[in-house]
Design an enzyme around this catalytic site. Structure first.
Site, PDB file in Angstrom:
ATOM      1  N   ASP A   1       0.859  -1.181   0.000  1.00  0.00           N
ATOM      2  CA  ASP A   1       0.000   0.000   0.000  1.00  0.00           C
ATOM      3  C   ASP A   1       0.892   1.226   0.000  1.00  0.00           C
ATOM      4  O   ASP A   1       2.007   1.194   0.528  1.00  0.00           O
ATOM      5  CB  ASP A   1      -0.896   0.015   1.242  1.00  0.00           C
ATOM      6  CG  ASP A   1      -1.983  -1.050   1.208  1.00  0.00           C
ATOM      7  OD1 ASP A   1      -2.395  -1.440   0.102  1.00  0.00           O
ATOM      8  OD2 ASP A   1      -2.426  -1.478   2.290  1.00  0.00           O
TER       9      ASP A   1
ATOM     10  N   ASP B   1      -7.002  -1.496  -4.424  1.00  0.00           N
ATOM     11  CA  ASP B   1      -8.071  -1.162  -3.479  1.00  0.00           C
ATOM     12  C   ASP B   1      -9.017  -0.127  -4.087  1.00  0.00           C
ATOM     13  O   ASP B   1     -10.240  -0.228  -3.932  1.00  0.00           O
ATOM     14  CB  ASP B   1      -7.491  -0.607  -2.173  1.00  0.00           C
ATOM     15  CG  ASP B   1      -6.588  -1.595  -1.456  1.00  0.00           C
ATOM     16  OD1 ASP B   1      -6.771  -2.821  -1.627  1.00  0.00           O
ATOM     17  OD2 ASP B   1      -5.694  -1.139  -0.722  1.00  0.00           O
TER      18      ASP B   1
END
Length: 186
Positions: free
Chosen positions: A145, A159
């Site tokens: 991330d 995401d």
């Protein structure tokens, strides 16, 4: 799998007579689904390769002071880092989502649904790739991330694709548009 297909409005048989459901006229949107999935997947994969090469083990890059920065984070859990002990379960869920979407593709005649499912598929594949191939091991890998808004969870492009696809599915469902291209009014 058949239950999931029935829930989102794409049954194999007509509910009344038990006869095969009539296929809508028009072109299937399978190519659009896989094209959107491929673009989402490649953007996610490319961004993660870049983040690992250039940002991991370095100071975050401030994009907008106090609002947004890029910061490499390894997330073994789900959204907001929840469920770090269940990485294998998240891997299985992502694989199941991929199988359901691929099965639904044969009945897909709606371009908006093709885009929505393509976003879900591309995002699921992006995060599944991390879970399979990244450390600490196969099916236990941590997702990369890097998009870090202030006062929010750090996330990635996969995401974002999953959330956008899910949001589009909610809108399509409220409008009564089914994946097979039919419109229903409840």
């Amino acid at each position: 799998m058949a239950e999931a297909e029935h829930v989102i409005g794409t049954p194999d048989v007509d509910d009344e007579a038990g006869a095969p459901a009539e296929r809508p006229k028009g072109r299937r949107r399978v190519v659009a689904l896989f094209a959107v999935a491929l673009v989402a997947y490649l953007l996610d994969l490319g961004s993660k390769i870049l983040v690992v090469a250039r940002l991991e083990h370095h100071d975050p890059i401030v994009v907008i002071d106090g609002l947004l920065k890029f910061e490499a984070v390894r997330n073994p859990g789900a959204a907001f880092g929840i469920g770090e002990a269940f990485t294998v379960l998240f891997t299985v869920i992502a694989a199941a989502v991929i199988v359901v979407i691929v099965r639904l593709a044969r009945k897909l005649y709606s371009l908006p649904w093709a885009i929505a499912l393509g976003l879900l598929l591309g995002g699921a594949l992006g995060n599944l790739t991390d879970r399979i191939f990244r450390a600490p091991g196969v099916f236990e890998g941590a997702v990369v991330d890097f998009i870090a808004p202030a006062h929010f969870a750090v996330f990635n492009l996969a995401d974002s694709a999953i959330v956008c696809g899910g949001f589009l599915i909610v809108i399509l469902s409220f409008k009564g548009l089914d994946p097979d291209g039919t419109v229903h009014k409840d």
